[in-house]
Design an enzyme around this catalytic site. Structure first.
Site, PDB file in Angstrom:
ATOM      1  N   GLU A  80      27.399  14.622  -7.589  1.00  0.00           N
ATOM      2  CA  GLU A  80      26.854  15.961  -7.779  1.00  0.00           C
ATOM      3  C   GLU A  80      25.567  16.124  -6.979  1.00  0.00           C
ATOM      4  O   GLU A  80      24.802  17.060  -7.200  1.00  0.00           O
ATOM      5  CB  GLU A  80      26.623  16.273  -9.246  1.00  0.00           C
ATOM      6  N   CYS A 112      29.542  13.910 -13.830  1.00  0.00           N
ATOM      7  CA  CYS A 112      29.454  12.444 -13.809  1.00  0.00           C
ATOM      8  C   CYS A 112      30.792  11.719 -13.752  1.00  0.00           C
ATOM      9  O   CYS A 112      30.813  10.488 -13.750  1.00  0.00           O
ATOM     10  CB  CYS A 112      28.668  11.964 -15.023  1.00  0.00           C
ATOM     11  N   HIS A 234      30.903   6.091 -20.069  1.00  0.00           N
ATOM     12  CA  HIS A 234      29.826   6.757 -19.336  1.00  0.00           C
ATOM     13  C   HIS A 234      28.533   6.577 -20.124  1.00  0.00           C
ATOM     14  O   HIS A 234      28.512   6.658 -21.353  1.00  0.00           O
ATOM     15  CB  HIS A 234      30.132   8.243 -19.159  1.00  0.00           C
TER      16      HIS A 234
END
Length: 350
Positions: A80, A112, A234
């Site tokens: 990103e 992400c 994550h």
């Protein structure tokens, strides 16, 4: 079976302690570090960006195993923080590793989880026979506005995975995704820093989608947390992955090798992929690894992975490139002024 042929990671050597950021903004350092479970984060050098880190990660993957560059038919870079709004990072990586011109390439964006989306695309291309090898990279120079909560964890780093069928070191048995339109985090074109929906980031975003993907994979495969030796989630901070692991029934021992966020920060598209790289650094033949990424906006990709005998064979030399632990060692600490310079937070007059 389609799987991971080789892998590599890259983390800048520079760091800033969270207590230094808190000092500048008058926040309580103890509350910040204990609340996030993060002590410091990586900072890019003055000449580093998403593209350079993606190249370094890919080169580290190629150091570990001799792969025919001309047989690389696809490169996808998830991020990103691509250096250009209009110009693909993936082409730069392809040129740097001598994989051009007979390849398809694209940049991915899904907050992400853009890097793991690249893994899924490579799995499909390799599995169908369209390409022999595909390269999936998650790389980010994460952004956080000065004094914003994101500034305490937004870090820099990336990981690259080469996907193929030739004697993989880890077989990618299955993958699923769980996706909805949940705007918990966003950045419009031209804006320097992202914004976040505060309370929407947790339950409606991270936990709903991560658990949705995990339970979907478990239902399809008939698996439970006990079937895995390791798990990687994550890691926007240290609290979220530990909490979701506990909610799902994974143990602290299963997630420990891949939980690198306390010394690294949140590398966004690189976060779960660096965690997987750290796990592969220590994995042995027969180990089962569960991975679940998360991307705001929102979605989660889950993977069932089995390490093969080839990880301990002469096909790959894991010591030929630095491990994630090696990359985390010997940091160079910056004060906030130098950190701001490195991150481009000081805007100079043209």
């Amino acid at each position: 079976m389609v799987g991971i042929i080789t892998y590599g990671a890259y983390i800048p050597r520079y760091r800033i302690k969270l207590e230094e950021i808190a000092r500048v903004w008058g926040d309580n350092a103890h509350d910040i570090t204990s609340g996030l479970g993060v002590k410091e984060k990586s900072v890019p050098d003055l000449d580093e960006d998403t593209a350079t880190m993606a190249v370094e990660a890919a080169r580290n993957a190629l150091k570990r195993r001799d792969v025919d560059r001309e047989a690389i038919g696809a490169i996808y870079v998830g991020s990103e923080s691509h250096p250009y709004a209009v110009k693909p990072t993936a082409c730069t990586v392809g040129e740097a590793i001598a994989a051009t011109p007979n390849m398809t390439a694209a940049d991915y964006e899904f907050a992400c989880k853009a890097g793991t989306a690249g893994i899924q695309a490579c799995m499909g291309l390799v599995g169908s026979g369209m390409v022999k090898y595909g390269v999936a990279i998650g790389s980010d120079v994460a952004q956080g506005a000065p004094s914003d909560a994101l500034e305490y964890t937004a870090a820099a780093g990336g990981a690259a995975f080469i996907i193929g069928k030739d004697d993989p070191i880890a077989e990618l048995h299955h993958t699923v995704s769980f996706t909805t339109d949940t705007p918990d985090f966003w950045r419009r074109e031209g804006q320097s820093y992202p914004r976040h929906g505060g309370r929407f980031t947790g339950e409606p975003g991270y936990f709903k989608h991560t658990m949705g993907a995990v339970n979907l994979l478990f239902d399809q495969l008939g698996k439970t947390p006990k079937d895995y030796d390791y798990a990687v989630f994550h890691q926007p901070n240290a609290k979220f992955p530990q909490r979701v692991a506990k909610m799902l029934g994974f143990t602290p021992e299963q997630i420990k090798p891949g939980l690198v966020v306390p010394r690294l920060g949140n590398t966004y598209s690189g976060a779960s992929m660096i965690g997987l790289a750290a796990t592969l650094d220590i994995a042995k033949a027969g180990d089962r690894i569960f991975v679940a990424s998360f991307g705001s906006g929102a979605g989660s990709d889950a993977f069932d992975i089995e390490v093969t005998d080839h990880i301990e064979s002469d096909l790959i030399n894991r010591k030929a490139a630095p491990s994630v632990e090696d990359l985390l060692k010997n940091p160079i600490y910056l004060d906030y002024a130098l950190y701001a310079r490195h991150k481009g937070k000081i805007v100079m007059q043209e």
